[in-house]
Write a protein that holds these residues in place. Structure first.
Motif, PDB file in Angstrom:
ATOM      1  N   ARG A 131       2.863   6.785  -8.152  1.00  0.00           N
ATOM      2  CA  ARG A 131       3.484   6.011  -7.124  1.00  0.00           C
ATOM      3  C   ARG A 131       2.978   4.839  -6.653  1.00  0.00           C
ATOM      4  O   ARG A 131       3.373   4.301  -5.717  1.00  0.00           O
ATOM      5  CB  ARG A 131       4.170   6.788  -6.182  1.00  0.00           C
ATOM      6  CG  ARG A 131       4.843   8.119  -6.462  1.00  0.00           C
ATOM      7  CD  ARG A 131       6.471   7.824  -6.294  1.00  0.00           C
ATOM      8  NE  ARG A 131       6.982   9.080  -6.755  1.00  0.00           N
ATOM      9  CZ  ARG A 131       8.353   9.237  -6.359  1.00  0.00           C
ATOM     10  NH1 ARG A 131       9.101   8.171  -5.614  1.00  0.00           N
ATOM     11  NH2 ARG A 131       8.863  10.288  -6.471  1.00  0.00           N
ATOM     12  N   ASP A 132       1.740   4.474  -7.084  1.00  0.00           N
ATOM     13  CA  ASP A 132       1.059   3.260  -6.647  1.00  0.00           C
ATOM     14  C   ASP A 132       1.437   1.932  -7.224  1.00  0.00           C
ATOM     15  O   ASP A 132       1.428   1.578  -8.549  1.00  0.00           O
ATOM     16  CB  ASP A 132      -0.407   3.382  -7.012  1.00  0.00           C
ATOM     17  CG  ASP A 132      -1.360   2.249  -6.525  1.00  0.00           C
ATOM     18  OD1 ASP A 132      -0.838   1.220  -6.010  1.00  0.00           O
ATOM     19  OD2 ASP A 132      -2.569   2.382  -6.616  1.00  0.00           O
ATOM     20  N   ARG A 133       2.200   1.069  -6.487  1.00  0.00           N
ATOM     21  CA  ARG A 133       2.873   0.025  -6.965  1.00  0.00           C
ATOM     22  C   ARG A 133       1.795  -1.187  -7.089  1.00  0.00           C
ATOM     23  O   ARG A 133       2.294  -2.258  -7.505  1.00  0.00           O
ATOM     24  CB  ARG A 133       4.238  -0.440  -6.227  1.00  0.00           C
ATOM     25  CG  ARG A 133       4.021  -0.690  -4.737  1.00  0.00           C
ATOM     26  CD  ARG A 133       5.382  -0.759  -4.526  1.00  0.00           C
ATOM     27  NE  ARG A 133       5.542  -1.108  -2.774  1.00  0.00           N
ATOM     28  CZ  ARG A 133       6.679  -1.168  -2.072  1.00  0.00           C
ATOM     29  NH1 ARG A 133       7.841  -1.276  -2.703  1.00  0.00           N
ATOM     30  NH2 ARG A 133       6.812  -1.178  -0.898  1.00  0.00           N
ATOM     31  N   LEU A 134       0.669  -0.921  -6.555  1.00  0.00           N
ATOM     32  CA  LEU A 134      -0.420  -2.116  -6.464  1.00  0.00           C
ATOM     33  C   LEU A 134      -1.320  -1.943  -7.714  1.00  0.00           C
ATOM     34  O   LEU A 134      -1.311  -2.991  -8.429  1.00  0.00           O
ATOM     35  CB  LEU A 134      -0.935  -1.819  -5.094  1.00  0.00           C
ATOM     36  CG  LEU A 134      -2.184  -3.126  -4.776  1.00  0.00           C
ATOM     37  CD1 LEU A 134      -1.454  -4.514  -4.574  1.00  0.00           C
ATOM     38  CD2 LEU A 134      -3.251  -2.905  -3.438  1.00  0.00           C
ATOM     39  N   PHE A 135      -2.002  -0.930  -8.021  1.00  0.00           N
ATOM     40  CA  PHE A 135      -2.761  -0.661  -8.895  1.00  0.00           C
ATOM     41  C   PHE A 135      -2.585   0.679  -9.417  1.00  0.00           C
ATOM     42  O   PHE A 135      -3.167   1.671  -9.616  1.00  0.00           O
ATOM     43  CB  PHE A 135      -4.244  -0.779  -8.364  1.00  0.00           C
ATOM     44  CG  PHE A 135      -4.634  -1.960  -7.930  1.00  0.00           C
ATOM     45  CD1 PHE A 135      -4.223  -3.219  -8.374  1.00  0.00           C
ATOM     46  CD2 PHE A 135      -5.439  -1.878  -6.744  1.00  0.00           C
ATOM     47  CE1 PHE A 135      -4.891  -4.515  -7.899  1.00  0.00           C
ATOM     48  CE2 PHE A 135      -6.000  -3.058  -6.053  1.00  0.00           C
ATOM     49  CZ  PHE A 135      -5.469  -4.376  -6.487  1.00  0.00           C
TER      50      PHE A 135
ATOM     51  N   TYR B  68       0.849  -1.323   0.085  1.00  0.00           N
ATOM     52  CA  TYR B  68       0.121   0.023  -0.044  1.00  0.00           C
ATOM     53  C   TYR B  68       1.030   1.122   0.129  1.00  0.00           C
ATOM     54  O   TYR B  68       0.374   2.396  -0.331  1.00  0.00           O
ATOM     55  CB  TYR B  68      -0.901   0.021   0.977  1.00  0.00           C
ATOM     56  CG  TYR B  68      -1.616  -1.170   1.319  1.00  0.00           C
ATOM     57  CD1 TYR B  68      -2.230  -2.000   0.366  1.00  0.00           C
ATOM     58  CD2 TYR B  68      -2.415  -1.458   2.464  1.00  0.00           C
ATOM     59  CE1 TYR B  68      -3.131  -3.063   0.307  1.00  0.00           C
ATOM     60  CE2 TYR B  68      -3.191  -2.507   2.910  1.00  0.00           C
ATOM     61  CZ  TYR B  68      -3.563  -3.395   1.600  1.00  0.00           C
ATOM     62  OH  TYR B  68      -4.118  -4.220   1.793  1.00  0.00           O
ATOM     63  N   LEU B  69       2.055   0.941   0.401  1.00  0.00           N
ATOM     64  CA  LEU B  69       3.098   2.082   0.269  1.00  0.00           C
ATOM     65  C   LEU B  69       4.291   2.237  -0.799  1.00  0.00           C
ATOM     66  O   LEU B  69       4.224   1.171  -1.180  1.00  0.00           O
ATOM     67  CB  LEU B  69       3.716   2.281   1.560  1.00  0.00           C
ATOM     68  CG  LEU B  69       2.882   2.343   3.009  1.00  0.00           C
ATOM     69  CD1 LEU B  69       3.772   2.075   4.248  1.00  0.00           C
ATOM     70  CD2 LEU B  69       2.020   3.426   3.054  1.00  0.00           C
TER      71      LEU B  69
ATOM     72  N   ASP C  13       3.499  10.850  -3.136  1.00  0.00           N
ATOM     73  CA  ASP C  13       4.647   9.881  -3.059  1.00  0.00           C
ATOM     74  C   ASP C  13       4.292   8.761  -2.031  1.00  0.00           C
ATOM     75  O   ASP C  13       5.188   7.993  -1.998  1.00  0.00           O
ATOM     76  CB  ASP C  13       5.959  10.648  -2.629  1.00  0.00           C
ATOM     77  CG  ASP C  13       5.876  10.978  -1.222  1.00  0.00           C
ATOM     78  OD1 ASP C  13       4.895  10.880  -0.355  1.00  0.00           O
ATOM     79  OD2 ASP C  13       6.973  11.772  -1.079  1.00  0.00           O
ATOM     80  N   VAL C  14       2.976   8.616  -1.628  1.00  0.00           N
ATOM     81  CA  VAL C  14       2.791   7.769  -0.555  1.00  0.00           C
ATOM     82  C   VAL C  14       2.361   6.148  -1.225  1.00  0.00           C
ATOM     83  O   VAL C  14       2.313   5.177  -0.236  1.00  0.00           O
ATOM     84  CB  VAL C  14       1.555   8.062   0.293  1.00  0.00           C
ATOM     85  CG1 VAL C  14       2.218   9.318   1.110  1.00  0.00           C
ATOM     86  CG2 VAL C  14       0.227   8.359  -0.411  1.00  0.00           C
ATOM     87  N   GLY C  15       2.179   6.218  -2.691  1.00  0.00           N
ATOM     88  CA  GLY C  15       1.785   4.925  -2.885  1.00  0.00           C
ATOM     89  C   GLY C  15       0.346   4.748  -3.046  1.00  0.00           C
ATOM     90  O   GLY C  15      -0.692   5.689  -3.331  1.00  0.00           O
ATOM     91  N   HIS C  16      -0.190   3.424  -2.856  1.00  0.00           N
ATOM     92  CA  HIS C  16      -1.621   3.102  -3.247  1.00  0.00           C
ATOM     93  C   HIS C  16      -2.380   3.896  -2.264  1.00  0.00           C
ATOM     94  O   HIS C  16      -3.685   4.099  -2.642  1.00  0.00           O
ATOM     95  CB  HIS C  16      -1.828   1.573  -2.940  1.00  0.00           C
ATOM     96  CG  HIS C  16      -3.305   0.910  -3.333  1.00  0.00           C
ATOM     97  ND1 HIS C  16      -3.864   0.891  -4.462  1.00  0.00           N
ATOM     98  CD2 HIS C  16      -4.030   0.387  -2.417  1.00  0.00           C
ATOM     99  CE1 HIS C  16      -5.020   0.425  -4.400  1.00  0.00           C
ATOM    100  NE2 HIS C  16      -5.045   0.192  -3.178  1.00  0.00           N
TER     101      HIS C  16
END
Length: 383
Positions: A319-323, A231-232, A351-354
């Motif tokens: 920056r979402d590495r999940l979706f 999630y990050l 920049d926090v991700g998902h």
């Protein structure tokens, strides 16, 4: 009336029974449920035209408590998005959010008594994203709510919104699908496989037949740690923790057998501990399975049957590495091939991700607000 294992907010969600032995819920698996308890919350009120209802679909570990109604309540899970003056404005819209089928915050799931009076546990029938949507639609019918202004969801909630769009396009004038996917990547499936192994290999899992309130705490805690990493973003983890060691005197969490040396380990232990207070392992396995088996465009859709195509907005975060954006691009392409032109907006600053979809990200909130206010659709009824 039944309650779930885990309550949310300082006041319990409303609960209603839907379906009946004469009109059961027929699941995609072929199984049936003669009765389903649904936990839901509403915010705001329906206007005289009956066309301002917004249904919010929650993510994997969410619940019906999407925002607080007053200062005395704990925060909801989407405070940045839902509330007075926010994109999903509770002064403008009637907002409905329900705990999903298979969950553990009031809606029927593995915790509920089965035909023998004992909790279903691992015998609860397999739930799909389409089954969740079927229960949402039944709830709306029971509440007397006609065509929705919009369906909104992020992550697993976005999967529900996409499923709703493809199979029931006349139900809403607009669909906002955020940080979601039409199908899991092999990478995502792999992370979930490891999480499942952590739960099932915990000696207290007992093949899913543990006592209510007990169970594989260590395994479920590890599963949550694994998920939380996805999630990050790598950048946000480095910015927040780097290689710093944990502070002296940091508490030992009950879900952790061995306390880690680094600050990032302490953070993950804390996240696991919080999660264990509000979630059930069998429900977690059910909902992960629903996500993993979801393949939106592998099943015939009903877009060609729609009286008029709804407006659709996809939103993703770089920056979402999940979706990430590629997932939304695939949805956009697939919809275009079916004659529906969806808008795709993305944010490159957060920049926090998902988890950016849950936070105060100005560009995202601005796009959501503009899209929801700009929807112009015909009126109709659920069919």
């Amino acid at each position: 009336m039944l309650t779930g294992w885990f309550e949310t907010g300082s006041r319990p969600a409303s609960r209603v029974e839907r379906f009946s032995p004469g009109r059961p819920l027929l699941l995609a698996s072929g199984a049936r449920l003669d009765s389903v308890q649904v936990a839901y919350e509403t915010y705001g009120s329906l206007n005289s035209a009956g066309d301002n209802a917004v249904f919010v679909c929650h993510a994997l570990t969410g619940d019906s408590h999407v925002t607080r109604k007053d200062a005395g309540e704990p925060p909801g899970w989407w405070e940045s998005m839902v509330g007075p003056g926010k994109p999903i404005d509770t002064d403008r819209y009637l907002v409905i959010c329900a705990n999903v089928l298979g969950g553990c915050a009031g809606t029927t799931g593995p915790w509920a008594p089965g035909p023998d009076g004992q909790p279903y546990g691992p015998e609860f029938p397999r739930v799909t994203i389409s089954d969740m949507v079927a229960v949402h639609r039944e709830l709306l019918a029971g509440l007397g709510i006609g065509r929705l202004h919009a369906v909104v969801g992020g992550s697993m909630g976005g999967m529900q919104a996409l499923e709703w769009l493809l199979r029931h396009p006349d139900d809403a004038a607009g669909f906002l699908i955020v940080a979601a996917t039409a199908r899991q990547s092999a990478d995502n499936l792999a992370w979930n496989a490891i999480a499942r192994h952590a739960i099932r290999n915990d000696v207290k899992f007992q093949a899913g037949r543990y006592e209510p309130g007990d169970g594989p705490r260590a395994g479920l805690g590890v599963a949550r740690m694994i998920a939380h990493i996805t999630y990050l973003s790598e950048f946000s983890l480095h910015r927040k923790f780097g290689r710093r060691h944990r502070k002296a005197g940091t508490r030992q969490y009950s879900s952790v057998v061995v306390q880690g040396d680094h600050a990032v380990e302490s953070y993950l232990e804390h996240q696991a501990d919080k999660f264990l207070r509000r979630f059930d392992a069998n429900s977690y396995l059910q909902l992960m399975s629903a996500m993993d088996h979801f393949d939106a465009f592998a099943v015939p859709d009903r877009l060609a049957e729609a009286e008029s195509l709804p407006e659709v907005c996809l939103f993703s975060f770089e920056r979402d590495r999940l979706f990430g954006p590629a997932h939304s691009e695939l949805i956009q392409i697939e919809l275009a091939e079916r004659g529906l032109l969806a808008r795709h907006e993305r944010d490159g600053a957060a920049d926090v991700g998902h988890d950016a979809f849950l936070l105060d990200v100005p560009q995202f909130l601005s796009v959501a607000d503009e899209f929801l206010q700009g929807i112009r659709g015909r009126q109709g009824v659920l069919r």
